[in-house]
Write a protein that holds these residues in place. Structure first.
Motif, PDB file in Angstrom:
ATOM      1  N   VAL A  46      20.221 -24.258  26.390  1.00  0.00           N
ATOM      2  CA  VAL A  46      20.542 -23.423  27.543  1.00  0.00           C
ATOM      3  C   VAL A  46      19.325 -23.381  28.462  1.00  0.00           C
ATOM      4  CG1 VAL A  46      19.810 -21.288  26.394  1.00  0.00           C
ATOM      5  CG2 VAL A  46      21.414 -21.173  28.289  1.00  0.00           C
ATOM      6  N   ALA A  47      19.579 -23.377  29.757  1.00  0.00           N
ATOM      7  CA  ALA A  47      18.524 -23.201  30.753  1.00  0.00           C
ATOM      8  C   ALA A  47      18.546 -21.745  31.190  1.00  0.00           C
ATOM      9  CB  ALA A  47      18.759 -24.127  31.949  1.00  0.00           C
ATOM     10  N   LEU A  48      17.421 -21.074  31.097  1.00  0.00           N
ATOM     11  CA  LEU A  48      17.364 -19.679  31.524  1.00  0.00           C
ATOM     12  C   LEU A  48      16.245 -19.500  32.539  1.00  0.00           C
ATOM     13  CD1 LEU A  48      14.802 -18.204  29.857  1.00  0.00           C
ATOM     14  CD2 LEU A  48      16.425 -18.411  27.986  1.00  0.00           C
ATOM     15  N   ARG A  49      16.462 -18.592  33.465  1.00  0.00           N
ATOM     16  CA  ARG A  49      15.490 -18.315  34.523  1.00  0.00           C
ATOM     17  C   ARG A  49      14.819 -16.974  34.227  1.00  0.00           C
ATOM     18  NH1 ARG A  49      14.662 -20.210  39.555  1.00  0.00           N
ATOM     19  NH2 ARG A  49      16.621 -21.381  39.624  1.00  0.00           N
ATOM     20  N   ASP A  50      13.532 -17.021  34.061  1.00  0.00           N
ATOM     21  CA  ASP A  50      12.788 -15.794  33.764  1.00  0.00           C
ATOM     22  C   ASP A  50      12.961 -14.774  34.890  1.00  0.00           C
ATOM     23  OD1 ASP A  50      11.702 -16.733  31.343  1.00  0.00           O
ATOM     24  OD2 ASP A  50      10.144 -17.843  32.420  1.00  0.00           O
ATOM     25  N   GLY A  51      13.271 -13.535  34.513  1.00  0.00           N
ATOM     26  CA  GLY A  51      13.424 -12.461  35.489  1.00  0.00           C
ATOM     27  C   GLY A  51      14.832 -12.287  36.006  1.00  0.00           C
ATOM     28  N   LEU A  52      15.700 -13.279  35.749  1.00  0.00           N
ATOM     29  CA  LEU A  52      17.082 -13.175  36.208  1.00  0.00           C
ATOM     30  C   LEU A  52      17.877 -12.278  35.259  1.00  0.00           C
ATOM     31  CD1 LEU A  52      19.391 -14.162  38.108  1.00  0.00           C
ATOM     32  CD2 LEU A  52      19.748 -16.044  36.484  1.00  0.00           C
ATOM     33  N   ASP A  53      18.690 -11.387  35.823  1.00  0.00           N
ATOM     34  CA  ASP A  53      19.529 -10.495  35.018  1.00  0.00           C
ATOM     35  C   ASP A  53      20.904 -10.405  35.661  1.00  0.00           C
ATOM     36  OD1 ASP A  53      20.411  -8.746  33.115  1.00  0.00           O
ATOM     37  OD2 ASP A  53      19.474  -6.983  34.002  1.00  0.00           O
ATOM     38  N   ASP A  54      21.615 -11.525  35.636  1.00  0.00           N
ATOM     39  CA  ASP A  54      22.965 -11.552  36.193  1.00  0.00           C
ATOM     40  C   ASP A  54      23.861 -10.621  35.373  1.00  0.00           C
ATOM     41  OD1 ASP A  54      25.885 -12.835  36.184  1.00  0.00           O
ATOM     42  OD2 ASP A  54      24.887 -13.510  38.018  1.00  0.00           O
ATOM     43  N   PRO A  55      24.715  -9.812  36.020  1.00  0.00           N
ATOM     44  CA  PRO A  55      25.558  -8.872  35.265  1.00  0.00           C
ATOM     45  C   PRO A  55      26.514  -9.547  34.290  1.00  0.00           C
ATOM     46  CG  PRO A  55      26.224  -9.002  37.578  1.00  0.00           C
ATOM     47  CD  PRO A  55      24.916  -9.699  37.470  1.00  0.00           C
ATOM     48  N   GLU A  56      26.824 -10.812  34.516  1.00  0.00           N
ATOM     49  CA  GLU A  56      27.751 -11.503  33.623  1.00  0.00           C
ATOM     50  C   GLU A  56      27.043 -12.465  32.675  1.00  0.00           C
ATOM     51  OE1 GLU A  56      30.755 -13.368  35.976  1.00  0.00           O
ATOM     52  OE2 GLU A  56      31.777 -11.477  36.407  1.00  0.00           O
ATOM     53  N   SER A  57      26.180 -13.315  33.223  1.00  0.00           N
ATOM     54  CA  SER A  57      25.568 -14.370  32.413  1.00  0.00           C
ATOM     55  C   SER A  57      24.097 -14.137  32.125  1.00  0.00           C
ATOM     56  CB  SER A  57      25.751 -15.733  33.098  1.00  0.00           C
ATOM     57  OG  SER A  57      25.284 -15.696  34.434  1.00  0.00           O
ATOM     58  N   GLY A  58      23.585 -12.962  32.417  1.00  0.00           N
ATOM     59  CA  GLY A  58      22.200 -12.635  32.091  1.00  0.00           C
ATOM     60  C   GLY A  58      21.223 -13.611  32.727  1.00  0.00           C
ATOM     61  N   PRO A  59      20.265 -14.137  31.954  1.00  0.00           N
ATOM     62  CA  PRO A  59      19.282 -15.081  32.497  1.00  0.00           C
ATOM     63  C   PRO A  59      19.748 -16.529  32.429  1.00  0.00           C
ATOM     64  CG  PRO A  59      18.683 -14.519  30.263  1.00  0.00           C
ATOM     65  CD  PRO A  59      19.928 -13.717  30.580  1.00  0.00           C
ATOM     66  N   PHE A  60      20.947 -16.785  31.914  1.00  0.00           N
ATOM     67  CA  PHE A  60      21.418 -18.152  31.731  1.00  0.00           C
ATOM     68  C   PHE A  60      21.874 -18.765  33.059  1.00  0.00           C
ATOM     69  CE2 PHE A  60      22.904 -17.479  27.044  1.00  0.00           C
ATOM     70  CZ  PHE A  60      21.592 -17.185  26.688  1.00  0.00           C
ATOM     71  N   ILE A  61      21.411 -19.978  33.344  1.00  0.00           N
ATOM     72  CA  ILE A  61      21.840 -20.655  34.573  1.00  0.00           C
ATOM     73  C   ILE A  61      22.520 -21.993  34.297  1.00  0.00           C
ATOM     74  CG2 ILE A  61      20.000 -19.553  35.901  1.00  0.00           C
ATOM     75  CD1 ILE A  61      18.571 -22.303  35.912  1.00  0.00           C
ATOM     76  N   GLY A  62      22.448 -22.481  33.066  1.00  0.00           N
ATOM     77  CA  GLY A  62      23.096 -23.743  32.726  1.00  0.00           C
ATOM     78  C   GLY A  62      23.007 -23.979  31.237  1.00  0.00           C
ATOM     79  N   TYR A  63      23.831 -24.893  30.735  1.00  0.00           N
ATOM     80  CA  TYR A  63      23.748 -25.203  29.310  1.00  0.00           C
ATOM     81  C   TYR A  63      24.435 -26.529  29.003  1.00  0.00           C
ATOM     82  CZ  TYR A  63      28.608 -24.121  27.874  1.00  0.00           C
ATOM     83  OH  TYR A  63      29.958 -24.142  27.682  1.00  0.00           O
ATOM     84  N   THR A  64      24.119 -27.065  27.831  1.00  0.00           N
ATOM     85  CA  THR A  64      24.788 -28.251  27.319  1.00  0.00           C
ATOM     86  C   THR A  64      24.993 -28.067  25.827  1.00  0.00           C
ATOM     87  OG1 THR A  64      24.753 -30.684  27.246  1.00  0.00           O
ATOM     88  CG2 THR A  64      22.698 -29.567  26.744  1.00  0.00           C
ATOM     89  N   THR A  65      26.092 -28.575  25.301  1.00  0.00           N
ATOM     90  CA  THR A  65      26.372 -28.449  23.870  1.00  0.00           C
ATOM     91  C   THR A  65      26.564 -29.820  23.252  1.00  0.00           C
ATOM     92  OG1 THR A  65      28.766 -28.220  24.252  1.00  0.00           O
ATOM     93  CG2 THR A  65      27.466 -26.194  24.111  1.00  0.00           C
TER      94      THR A  65
END
Length: 338
Positions: free
Chosen positions: A234-253
């Motif tokens: 998962v790619a997360l952005r420090d300081g981001l607090d999106d109400p739905e996805s929190g600090p997550f901005i992208g991911y791969t599985t």
């Protein structure tokens, strides 16, 4: 229902899973099935949606299987996705035709009861399955969608590209971490579920998507026996607090098939965070983690309109291996014929 020595009956779970897995594996050795996977899939199925399955037996031996039901990923009350598989030893004996007739009988009866007015059947086959394609076309199915199966081996990947991307991501406050390392984060699953739904809105798949409930999504995705959290990032952005996805901005599985190869389930990045190379970095991080564990073949799937993602995959080294097509048949209720 019996046709000469052929008997069709409902599936008995979990007792039939071993026999069904044997049929599926014999019919497509490149995509083997196991009883454990079939049971996990059955346990994760949304019981609120319609689903039916039958097996065909010859002298007590399961030689074919049929399933059909609503797609919780793209639910429409009149549309059913399904598949018929016959053991190679039992082909050209009317097994597939009998299972297809049974599927139509069951679905037609349901549609008449629900009074929806029409019945749409959907399945997918690779272009190499000419016998199956002829079977479908003879019954009126038409190809309506194209999907590319792309493959590479992690030993052939240039990981220097990831090294070049990392400083740019760090400068933007973006970090890549494995989903396994986030297992202790209580909001991980909810954030990922919300992000997954947001990302899929931009994936051209030729159908109207529906969001699965959180519990069902977790069961089907993160608790799938094939899922490899240590190889998924998962790619997360420090300081981001999106109400739905929190600090997550992208991911791969990444998932591991019983056939030994690996499959990319999803790769995506939020619209507002594109242009930094996050998606490419996520894929490379996943591939590098796999290579460090010994490596292996990875397969990914792109629908034909998703030109940008296919181009990126090809730049990473993926090569086209198989073209798969979605076939559909639309019938008015009351006009269904085997």
């Amino acid at each position: 229902m019996t046709t000469t020595s052929l008997t069709l009956r409902e599936v008995r779970t979990p007792d039939d899973f071993a026999a069904i897995a044997a049929v599926l594996s014999a019919a497509d050795p490149d995509w083997p099935a196991t009883p454990e996977l079939l049971q996990a899939e059955d346990e994760a199925r949304d019981r609120q949606l319609y689903f039916t399955q039958r097996v065909a037996e010859q002298e007590g031996r399961v030689v074919g299987v049929m399933h059909a039901g609503h797609d919780d990923f793209a639910f429409e009350p009149h549309r059913y996705s399904g598949k018929i598989v016959v053991h190679p030893d039992a082909r050209r004996q009317g097994v597939g035709s009998a299972l297809y007739a049974e599927a139509l009988r069951v679905l037609q009866a349901r549609e008449q009861q629900e009074q929806l007015g029409r019945l749409v059947l959907r399945t997918m086959l690779p272009d190499s399955e000419q016998t199956g394609i002829h079977f479908l076309k003879a019954r009126g199915f038409e190809g309506v969608w194209q999907r590319y199966d792309l493959r590479l081996h992690t030993a052939r990947v240039d990981y220097g590209t990831l090294d070049a991307l990392e400083p740019r991501l760090q400068q933007a406050g973006v970090r890549l971490v494995s989903l396994a390392s986030l297992a202790g984060e209580p909001e991980r699953d909810r954030w990922l579920w919300a992000l997954d739904w947001q990302l899929f809105q931009d994936v051209p798949m030729g159908q109207t998507l529906t969001q699965r409930p959180l519990e069902a999504w977790v069961q089907q995705e993160l608790l799938d026996p094939m899922f490899r959290p240590e190889l998924s990032f998962v790619a997360l952005r420090d300081g981001l607090d999106d109400p739905e996805s929190g600090p997550f901005i992208g991911y791969t599985t990444l998932m591991q098939s019983p056939g030994g190869f690996y499959m990319i389930g999803m790769t995506g990045v939020r619209r507002q965070d594109r242009g930094l190379g996050v998606a490419r970095a996520l894929k490379l991080a996943s591939m590098r983690a796999l290579q460090q564990q010994g490596g292996g073949e990875i397969r990914t799937y792109n629908d034909a309109p998703n030109v940008a993602m296919r181009r990126m995959n090809e730049q990473l080294g993926f090569e086209l291996a198989v073209i798969r097509r979605r076939y559909e048949l639309t019938l008015q209720t009351g006009a269904v014929q085997p």
